[in-house]
Design a protein around this motif. Structure first.
Motif, short mmCIF file in Angstrom:
data_model
loop_
_atom_site.label_atom_id
_atom_site.label_comp_id
_atom_site.label_asym_id
_atom_site.label_seq_id
_atom_site.Cartn_x
_atom_site.Cartn_y
_atom_site.Cartn_z
N LYS A 1 35.41 18.54 -23.18
CA LYS A 1 36.73 18.96 -23.68
C LYS A 1 36.60 19.73 -25.00
O LYS A 1 37.34 20.67 -25.24
CB LYS A 1 37.64 17.73 -23.88
CG LYS A 1 38.26 17.24 -22.59
CD LYS A 1 39.19 16.08 -22.88
CE LYS A 1 39.87 15.60 -21.62
NZ LYS A 1 40.69 14.41 -21.87
N SER B 1 35.47 23.16 -24.18
CA SER B 1 36.48 24.00 -23.52
C SER B 1 37.73 24.20 -24.38
O SER B 1 38.70 24.79 -23.91
CB SER B 1 36.85 23.42 -22.16
OG SER B 1 37.29 22.10 -22.32
N LEU C 1 39.87 22.04 -25.64
CA LEU C 1 41.02 21.15 -25.42
C LEU C 1 41.14 20.12 -26.53
O LEU C 1 42.22 19.61 -26.81
CB LEU C 1 40.89 20.43 -24.07
CG LEU C 1 41.10 21.29 -22.83
CD1 LEU C 1 40.70 20.53 -21.57
CD2 LEU C 1 42.53 21.77 -22.71
N THR D 1 35.99 26.51 -16.44
CA THR D 1 36.04 25.06 -16.69
C THR D 1 36.74 24.31 -15.56
O THR D 1 37.64 24.82 -14.91
CB THR D 1 36.83 24.75 -17.99
OG1 THR D 1 38.11 25.33 -17.88
CG2 THR D 1 36.12 25.27 -19.21
N ILE E 1 37.97 20.50 -15.85
CA ILE E 1 37.99 19.31 -16.70
C ILE E 1 38.88 18.24 -16.08
O ILE E 1 39.99 18.53 -15.65
CB ILE E 1 38.49 19.67 -18.12
CG1 ILE E 1 37.63 20.77 -18.74
CG2 ILE E 1 38.52 18.43 -19.02
CD1 ILE E 1 36.22 20.41 -19.08
N GLU E 2 38.41 17.01 -16.12
CA GLU E 2 39.08 15.87 -15.49
C GLU E 2 39.43 16.25 -14.05
O GLU E 2 38.68 16.98 -13.41
CB GLU E 2 40.32 15.47 -16.32
CG GLU E 2 39.95 15.01 -17.72
CD GLU E 2 40.49 13.65 -18.08
OE1 GLU E 2 41.44 13.21 -17.46
OE2 GLU E 2 39.94 13.05 -19.03
N GLN E 3 40.54 15.76 -13.55
CA GLN E 3 40.97 16.16 -12.21
C GLN E 3 42.25 16.97 -12.37
O GLN E 3 43.35 16.40 -12.41
CB GLN E 3 41.21 14.95 -11.30
CG GLN E 3 39.94 14.31 -10.79
CD GLN E 3 39.31 13.41 -11.83
OE1 GLN E 3 39.97 12.56 -12.39
NE2 GLN E 3 38.03 13.62 -12.09
N PRO E 4 42.11 18.28 -12.54
CA PRO E 4 43.29 19.07 -12.89
C PRO E 4 44.33 19.11 -11.79
O PRO E 4 44.00 19.00 -10.61
CB PRO E 4 42.72 20.46 -13.15
CG PRO E 4 41.46 20.51 -12.39
CD PRO E 4 40.93 19.12 -12.34
N GLU E 5 45.56 19.24 -12.22
CA GLU E 5 46.67 19.43 -11.28
C GLU E 5 47.15 20.87 -11.42
O GLU E 5 46.85 21.53 -12.42
CB GLU E 5 47.81 18.46 -11.62
CG GLU E 5 47.49 17.00 -11.34
CD GLU E 5 47.35 16.68 -9.86
OE1 GLU E 5 47.92 17.42 -9.04
OE2 GLU E 5 46.65 15.71 -9.52
N PHE E 6 47.88 21.31 -10.43
CA PHE E 6 48.42 22.66 -10.47
C PHE E 6 49.91 22.60 -10.23
O PHE E 6 50.41 21.60 -9.71
CB PHE E 6 47.74 23.53 -9.40
CG PHE E 6 46.26 23.61 -9.58
CD1 PHE E 6 45.70 24.51 -10.45
CD2 PHE E 6 45.42 22.74 -8.89
CE1 PHE E 6 44.33 24.56 -10.64
CE2 PHE E 6 44.05 22.78 -9.08
CZ PHE E 6 43.50 23.69 -9.95
N HIS E 7 50.61 23.66 -10.59
CA HIS E 7 52.05 23.68 -10.35
C HIS E 7 52.26 23.55 -8.84
O HIS E 7 51.81 24.40 -8.07
CB HIS E 7 52.65 24.97 -10.89
CG HIS E 7 52.51 25.07 -12.38
ND1 HIS E 7 53.19 24.24 -13.24
CD2 HIS E 7 51.74 25.85 -13.16
CE1 HIS E 7 52.86 24.52 -14.48
NE2 HIS E 7 51.97 25.50 -14.46
N PHE F 1 47.56 34.00 -10.99
CA PHE F 1 48.04 33.68 -12.35
C PHE F 1 46.86 33.49 -13.31
O PHE F 1 46.81 34.09 -14.40
CB PHE F 1 48.91 32.43 -12.26
CG PHE F 1 49.32 31.82 -13.57
CD1 PHE F 1 49.97 32.56 -14.54
CD2 PHE F 1 49.07 30.47 -13.84
CE1 PHE F 1 50.35 31.99 -15.74
CE2 PHE F 1 49.45 29.90 -15.03
CZ PHE F 1 50.09 30.65 -15.99
N HIS F 2 45.87 32.70 -12.87
CA HIS F 2 44.70 32.45 -13.71
C HIS F 2 43.89 33.73 -13.90
O HIS F 2 43.37 33.98 -14.99
CB HIS F 2 43.83 31.35 -13.10
CG HIS F 2 44.47 30.00 -13.21
ND1 HIS F 2 43.80 28.83 -12.90
CD2 HIS F 2 45.71 29.60 -13.59
CE1 HIS F 2 44.62 27.79 -13.10
NE2 HIS F 2 45.77 28.25 -13.50
N LEU G 1 45.52 35.82 -16.50
CA LEU G 1 45.27 35.30 -17.85
C LEU G 1 43.82 35.53 -18.28
O LEU G 1 43.52 35.57 -19.46
CB LEU G 1 45.62 33.81 -17.94
CG LEU G 1 47.10 33.46 -17.83
CD1 LEU G 1 47.32 31.96 -17.96
CD2 LEU G 1 47.92 34.16 -18.90
N SER H 1 39.01 28.57 -9.40
CA SER H 1 39.60 29.14 -10.62
C SER H 1 38.54 29.29 -11.71
O SER H 1 38.50 30.29 -12.42
CB SER H 1 40.74 28.24 -11.09
OG SER H 1 41.09 28.55 -12.40
#
Lengths: 250, 292
Positions: free
Chosen positions: B46, B49, B51, B79, B81-87, B98-99, B102, B144
């Motif tokens: 983290k 990255s 965070l 990256t 990190i952890e178990q990411p969630e998405f919209h 989107f990613h 960015l 991603s």
């Protein structure tokens, strides 16, 4: 959000058609109805209710902007991307503002249609002024919601805090200051927002010391209230940016 | 110098997650961080990255501070990190688009095609991520992370929640990223076999400290079952247990050298096995006894 606005618009349309057309009372808010223009009265009622739409839009779109990302863990996939925190928060703010503005416009469209149907006219100057002030109020309350959202890590805390600050803390401060100091704290955002409907009919429920006037507001007063809302927008957003730049996702 | 940390410390209230970590990663490869929960693995990733901010000390990537220069640092990094969630209301394609935006990618579609092929999510691109399983979300997160051809990949338990086929897929992607594309992959895991399979270098964290940092093959042993007089190969300094002899494979000693020497002495080889000693080392480094 759109559903709530549609519901409010439809209900107000029904009440306007059902009662406003046939209103024959002699006084309104203790003012002889002969002294009040129907345009002003209709505008006041619609915009008074409408002044709550920016509040709900801000809570709906702004309160979860940062805290919701952290709570839902989408922050883990978005925040490490090569974008500065300032760009992220400003992008989110502009997106929320745009959607909020569309909702406010939608409501004002309802109002305009009713005005045309009932009175066969729209009093354009106060209508546009009220719309502009609503937009400004939206940006102010949205900034406040972003500020709160940048503090918390849970969206629910942000929702509740924005509601509490706006409906409870501001109101409590308003009455305490008025009772103790006989002074109307126009700079509290809920008081400032009264300008949205007072451009039609200068009556203020929140002001205990208010001398009722059916004269329109002065340009100076409108500018002062607009400046207060602008100050809320800028200062709250700057603080939100500062907090967000230092925010960690633990 | 790719990654360097100096006296890196991180406290969460009274808990010290990292206790003055000094680490340098200078060459591309797969660096696997092993450690139990609370060892500081995720905190370390983290910090890299952007965070989490170090409490003290520094963490630099390509000479730039990971927190202060986050956007510049992140431009060359992917990256997970952890178990990411998405919209949940966005499709996988929309999320990747989107990613990609960015990340400043100009030609987005071919890039999405490339990473979705690598992670085998092509068939799911137009489905909303809200309906994805944990494993699919991990694959989407990896896709991603791979956008924009990053120089460094930080992967926090990338095979978490995946079925065996999903694990194999992700491990193959990681191997390929290193062997074919020369990327630096830093990944954390609980799985010792995963570490053995992927790592060029193994880092073991325990209670916020780096307690072990060696090349992955430095702890391998060769076990050979022989027929004949094992004392004939005493010059190879094996550990002898009856007809079975064990050789450390550290340094320049290779399996070929050892077997050639045994055959030269006229001994018959019944069986050979390469043993990984990592499990014992891991237990020792955590200061405990191996469970029965």
């Amino acid at each position: 959000m759109l559903f709530i606005v549609s519901l409010a618009g439809t209900l107000l349309t029904y009440l306007t058609m059902r009662y406003f057309l046939h209103y024959s009372g002699s006084t309104i808010f203790n003012v002889p109805s002969s002294l009040l223009s129907e345009n002003a009265l209709l505008g006041y009622i619609w915009t008074y209710i409408g002044s709550y739409i920016p509040v709900f839009a801000a809570v709906f779109f702004g309160s979860s902007a940062i805290s919701g990302e952290i709570e839902s863990k989408s922050a883990y996939s978005v925040f490490p991307l090569p974008v500065s925190r300032t760009t992220l928060i400003c992008g989110k703010y502009l997106a929320s503002l745009l959607v909020g503005l569309l909702i406010v416009l939608y409501y004002y469209a309802f109002f305009a249609v009713n005005s045309v149907l009932v009175l066969h006219t729209v009093d354009l100057q106060p209508f546009l002024l009220s719309l502009g002030l609503s937009a400004l109020f939206l940006s102010a309350i949205l900034s406040m919601a972003f500020l709160v959202s940048s503090i918390f890590n849970r969206a629910t805390y942000s929702y509740v805090t924005v509601f509490l600050v706006y409906f409870l803390i501001f109101s409590a401060l308003n009455y305490v200051i008025q009772l103790l100091y006989k002074y109307f704290p126009f700079y509290l955002l809920d008081n400032t927002s009264t300008i949205i409907s007072r451009v039609f009919f200068n009556f203020n429920f929140s002001n205990l010391t208010f001398n009722l006037s059916i004269n329109p507001l002065s340009a100076d007063e409108i500018l002062l209230y607009a400046a207060v809302m602008l100050a809320y927008s800028i200062i709250s957003l700057l603080i939100a940016i500062f907090i967000f730049q230092e925010k960690e996702v633990k | 110098m790719l990654i360097k940390t100096a006296s890196l410390r991180r406290k969460y209230g009274p808990v010290i997650a990292l206790k003055g970590l000094d680490l340098s990663i200078e060459t591309p490869g797969v660096y696997v961080i092993l450690g139990p929960n609370g060892a500081g693995k995720t905190t370390f990733l983290k910090i890299l990255s952007g965070l989490v901010k170090p409490s003290s000390g520094t963490a630099t990537i390509n000479g730039m501070d990971a927190w202060e220069k986050h956007p510049e640092v992140a431009a060359k990094m992917g990256t997970l990190i952890e178990q990411p969630e998405f919209h949940p209301y966005m499709t996988a394609r929309e999320i990747l688009t989107f990613h990609a935006r960015l990340k400043g990618i100009a030609d987005i579609e071919p890039e999405i095609r490339k990473v979705s092929l690598m992670t085998e999510i092509t068939g799911y691109l137009d489905r909303k991520s809200g309906g994805f399983s944990r494993g699919m979300k991990q694959r989407l997160a990896l896709a991603s992370a791979l956008l924009n051809d990053p120089e460094i990949l930080l992967l926090d338990e990338p095979t978490f929640g995946l079925d065996p086929l999903g694990m194999i897929l992700i491990r193959n992607v990681i191997k390929k990223l290193n062997t074919e594309y020369g990327k630096t992959v830093i990944l954390s895991t609980h799985l010792i076999n995963e570490a053995s399979e992927l790592a060029d270098r193994i880092l073991i964290f325990s209670k916020g400290e780096l307690v072990y940092d060696r090349p992955a093959d430095s702890e391998q042993k060769l076990s050979v079952t022989l027929k004949g007089d094992v004392s004939l190969i005493s010059n190879l300094k094996p550990t002898v247990n009856g007809n079975v002899v064990y050789f450390d494979l550290a340094g320049k000693r290779t399996i070929n050298n050892i077997l050639a020497e045994i055959l030269k002495k006229g001994l018959d080889i019944v069986s050979i096995r390469v043993m990984d000693n990592l499990e014992q080392i891991y237990v020792k480094m955590q200061g405990g006894n191996q469970p029965e």
